[in-house]
Design a protein around this motif. Structure first.
Motif, mmCIF file in Angstrom:
data_model
loop_
_atom_site.group_PDB
_atom_site.id
_atom_site.type_symbol
_atom_site.label_atom_id
_atom_site.label_comp_id
_atom_site.label_asym_id
_atom_site.label_seq_id
_atom_site.Cartn_x
_atom_site.Cartn_y
_atom_site.Cartn_z
ATOM 1 N N CYS A 19 0.657 -1.137 0.017
ATOM 2 C CA CYS A 19 0.135 0.131 -0.076
ATOM 3 C C CYS A 19 0.905 1.182 -0.211
ATOM 4 N N VAL A 20 1.949 1.219 0.537
ATOM 5 C CA VAL A 20 2.868 2.365 0.751
ATOM 6 C C VAL A 20 3.510 2.628 -0.590
ATOM 7 N N TYR A 21 3.874 1.549 -1.409
ATOM 8 C CA TYR A 21 4.326 1.613 -2.647
ATOM 9 C C TYR A 21 3.164 2.175 -3.634
ATOM 10 N N TRP A 22 1.964 1.551 -3.290
ATOM 11 C CA TRP A 22 0.901 1.877 -4.454
ATOM 12 C C TRP A 22 0.584 3.636 -4.168
ATOM 13 N N GLU A 23 0.595 3.919 -2.976
ATOM 14 C CA GLU A 23 0.344 5.376 -2.786
ATOM 15 C C GLU A 23 1.142 6.266 -3.182
ATOM 16 N N ALA A 24 2.762 5.658 -3.203
ATOM 17 C CA ALA A 24 3.803 6.533 -3.673
ATOM 18 C C ALA A 24 3.481 6.872 -5.041
#
Length: 62
Positions: A19-24
């Protein structure tokens, strides 16, 4: 039972990192942005806890 608990924790950690990667990338839905924010806050709390325990250990060695 312990293996099951550790597996769930591991899956939650991996999901948070995704999710952190996706949000970035900028195209994450609202729920993924919330999970990413919670993951980042949790990592900061863990990091600050580890730092404070290290400083207490180094002060006790004097």
């Amino acid at each position: 039972m312990l293996l099951l608990i550790l597996s769930v924790v591991f899956l939650l950690l991996v999901g948070g990192c995704v999710c952190v990667y996706w949000e970035a990338r900028g195209d994450a839905p609202r729920w993924a942005r919330g999970v990413a924010k919670a993951t980042l806050i949790g990592s900061e709390l863990a990091r600050s806890t580890r730092r404070s325990s290290r400083s207490r250990q180094s002060n006790g060695d004097d």
